[in-house]
Design an enzyme around this catalytic site. Structure first.
Site, PDB file in Angstrom:
ATOM      1  N   GLU A 166       0.801  -1.230   0.000  1.00  0.00           N
ATOM      2  CA  GLU A 166       0.000   0.000   0.000  1.00  0.00           C
ATOM      3  C   GLU A 166       0.834   1.281   0.000  1.00  0.00           C
ATOM      4  O   GLU A 166       0.492   2.239   0.699  1.00  0.00           O
ATOM      5  CB  GLU A 166      -0.940   0.024   1.221  1.00  0.00           C
ATOM      6  CG  GLU A 166      -1.911  -1.130   1.243  1.00  0.00           C
ATOM      7  CD  GLU A 166      -2.724  -1.203   2.538  1.00  0.00           C
ATOM      8  OE1 GLU A 166      -3.902  -1.540   2.450  1.00  0.00           O
ATOM      9  OE2 GLU A 166      -2.187  -0.949   3.623  1.00  0.00           O
TER      10      GLU A 166
HETATM   11  C1  TNX Z   1      -4.608  -3.994   4.796  1.00  0.00           C
HETATM   12  S1  TNX Z   1      -2.943  -6.241   4.207  1.00  0.00           S
HETATM   13  C2  TNX Z   1      -3.326  -3.712   5.240  1.00  0.00           C
HETATM   14  C3  TNX Z   1      -3.131  -3.215   6.607  1.00  0.00           C
HETATM   15  C4  TNX Z   1      -4.411  -3.050   7.357  1.00  0.00           C
HETATM   16  C5  TNX Z   1      -5.343  -4.188   7.036  1.00  0.00           C
HETATM   17  C6  TNX Z   1      -6.621  -4.167   7.798  1.00  0.00           C
HETATM   18  C7  TNX Z   1      -1.902  -5.207   4.083  1.00  0.00           C
HETATM   19  C8  TNX Z   1      -0.680  -5.681   3.492  1.00  0.00           C
HETATM   20  N1  TNX Z   1      -2.182  -3.978   4.519  1.00  0.00           N
HETATM   21  O1  TNX Z   1      -2.412  -1.996   6.572  1.00  0.00           O
HETATM   22  O2  TNX Z   1      -4.136  -3.022   8.708  1.00  0.00           O
HETATM   23  O3  TNX Z   1      -5.622  -4.162   5.659  1.00  0.00           O
HETATM   24  O4  TNX Z   1      -7.361  -5.331   7.574  1.00  0.00           O
END
Ligand code: TNX
Length: 509
Positions: free
Chosen positions: A330
């Site tokens: 992300e």
């Molecule tokens: C996605 S999964 C994220 C996290 C969040 C989560 C909450 C991923 C690699 N990143 O930053 O905490 O969703 O479910």
């Protein structure tokens, strides 16, 4: 403690709609046998023999098996009240634990007759796996912390068992809410019972930094202070001593700690502590909300790489396990070219300090050979060439997804996940272009945005984590068998004070 669906519905004064899967009382729970173990064993041949544990039973530990003998004795002394002395001589009325035959590194062979229990493996990891199986062959009362006046009988037969996948993981997010070393250890103890052999610790994120780094002390002085974490409740951090204590406790239970520092996104806490880590040098405001994708390290500044290298070097030095996770997910505010520049410089640093890099699936874009890719989301691109995988599909394995919209805690961005949803997939066939040989294993992440205490952790993890453990360990899956075996586990959790979700899909005993 058992928290029922009904109790939640009653609390909310809502009608509870019956679904097809809730229908009827379901199958009868199973009696304890060699085939009731979780995760299911690869092969079991029950006999009518019974081993009776009593005052005079001893544990005979062969060379190198002493720590495993200690683990078993410590598990069984409180409820039985038996001394269970550990010796090196074998006799009858003995539990023999020794290094020997089965060649697969985590395999074990467990034979139970009237006279002896014989556990063999070629590694201590295999012996620990055998002990976890054996523990489930005594009744739930064995989990009591006080002496229970009853007979202790182990069903006879032979188990030959080994894992389907080498990596069976859980993840705990210490950044969004700090969980204390004691809470982490209790979680390790719980997950290891199901032969989960890796615990990935998410140690840094926008809301907090949870591992002390000597060269950059403000990371934890500021990023681990009171008031950090989601909603500002959940400050704290691990010292190096805490971290070493956790890794040692985990190692005794065949659990390898996989530390994660998330880069180049998810770094707001680090930038609050060290504003030079932003491109403009201006400190951002501390964040206690749950948004993602707004922070980024600056790929064009040398200080970025000094920071990354110092953190990786210190973390690698405190970590006995082979892996170091560098996040990479992300990074929505990192230009793609910068993302690639950053990862191409930083991934080799993980190797330089002797560790195998793991990254969330976005990292596959860097095309750096030897990087283990953690798959999590089908909406995110995944190049076909990417090498070895850990599978964490969010809609199956994310323990922070709610069971349904009435259950407390958790999020639901990937949908809701009942126990049967978590169980119904095949890690060997999830990604069409990734054959089973390239799947290192599975991992169930638990993000902490909505978590406060151990009860919250346990409620979301259990029983779903057991479903993931079985997909990772057992040669085949069978929902009907799984739900019946799981049903018999409820009283064990109750005895241990584990707050599990009493799913209506499971015939709890
Ligand atoms: C996605 S999964 C994220 C996290 C969040 C989560 C909450 C991923 C690699 N990143 O930053 O905490 O969703 O479910």
């Amino acid at each position: 403690m058992r928290v029922t669906h009904l109790a939640v519905a009653a609390f909310l004064a809502l009608p509870l709609a019956a679904t097809a899967a809730d229908a009827g009382p379901g199958p009868e729970p199973l009696p304890i046998s060699l085939t009731s173990v979780l995760p299911a064993v690869a092969s079991a041949t029950p006999t009518s023999a019974r081993f009776r544990l009593n005052e005079a039973t001893t544990i005979a530990a062969g060379a190198g098996a002493l720590p495993v003998a200690d683990l078993l004795a410590a598990a069984w002394r409180p409820a039985t009240g038996f001394p269970l002395p550990i010796s090196t001589t074998t006799d009858t009325n003995t539990i023999r634990i020794g290094l020997g035959e089965p060649v697969d590194s985590e395999a074990y062979r467990l034979e139970i007759t009237e006279e002896v229990i014989d556990l063999r493996a070629s590694t201590t990891a295999g012996l620990v796996n055998g002990v976890q199986t054996l523990r489930q062959l005594l009744p739930p009362e064995i989990e009591s912390s006080t002496v229970q006046n009853r007979q202790w009988t182990v069903p006879g037969g032979l188990i030959e068992d080994r894992p389907r996948f080498a990596y069976r993981g859980a993840m705990l997010d210490l950044a969004r809410h700090f969980h204390t070393p004691d809470e982490v250890k209790r979680y390790i103890d719980q997950i290891s019972r199901f032969k989960i052999n890796h615990l990935h610790l998410h140690l840094s994120d926008d809301q907090g930094w949870r591992i002390r780094i000597d060269g950059w002390p403000r990371l934890t002085e500021v990023g681990g202070a009171e008031g950090t974490g989601v909603r500002g409740i959940g400050g704290g951090y691990l010292t190096e001593a805490d971290y070493r204590d956790i890794t040692a406790f985990a190692a005794e239970r065949n659990v390898t700690i996989v530390p994660e520092i998330d880069m180049p996104g998810h770094v707001n806490a680090a930038q609050v502590a060290y504003p030079e880590l932003t491109c403009d040098g201006v400190a951002p405001r501390p964040r206690i909300d749950i948004r993602v994708g707004y922070s980024s390290l600056c790929a064009g500044k040398e200080v970025t790489y000094r920071f990354a290298e110092d953190v990786i070097r210190e973390l690698a030095a405190m970590t006995p396990g082979p892996y170091l996770h560098i996040g990479g997910d992300e990074a929505h505010s990192t230009p793609h070219a910068d993302y690639l520049t950053f990862q191409k410089r930083v991934l080799p640093l993980v190797r330089k300090y002797g560790k195998i890099p793991i990254g969330w699936q976005e990292i596959a874009a860097a095309g750096e050979p030897g990087t283990v890719v953690q798959y999590w989301n089908r909406e995110v691109d995944l190049p076909e060439h990417a090498g070895r995988f850990i599978l964490s599909p969010a809609d199956k394995t994310y323990l922070d997804m709610q069971y349904d919209l009435l259950t407390p805690g958790g999020l639901h961005w990937a949908g809701t996940t009942e126990v049967d949803d978590a169980y119904s997939w095949d890690p060997g066939r999830l990604l069409p272009h990734v054959p089973e040989e390239r799947v290192l294993g599975v991992e169930a992440p638990l993000w902490s945005e909505t978590l406060r205490d151990l009860g919250d952790i346990e409620f979301l993890a259990f029983p779903r984590l057991v479903a993931i453990a079985e997909l990772g360990w057992s040669p085949r899956s069978d929902w009907d068998s799984f739900r019946r075996r799981l049903g018999t586990y409820g009283p064990r959790w109750t005895r241990q004070g584990v707050r599990y979700y009493s799913s209506p899909r499971i015939p709890w005993s």
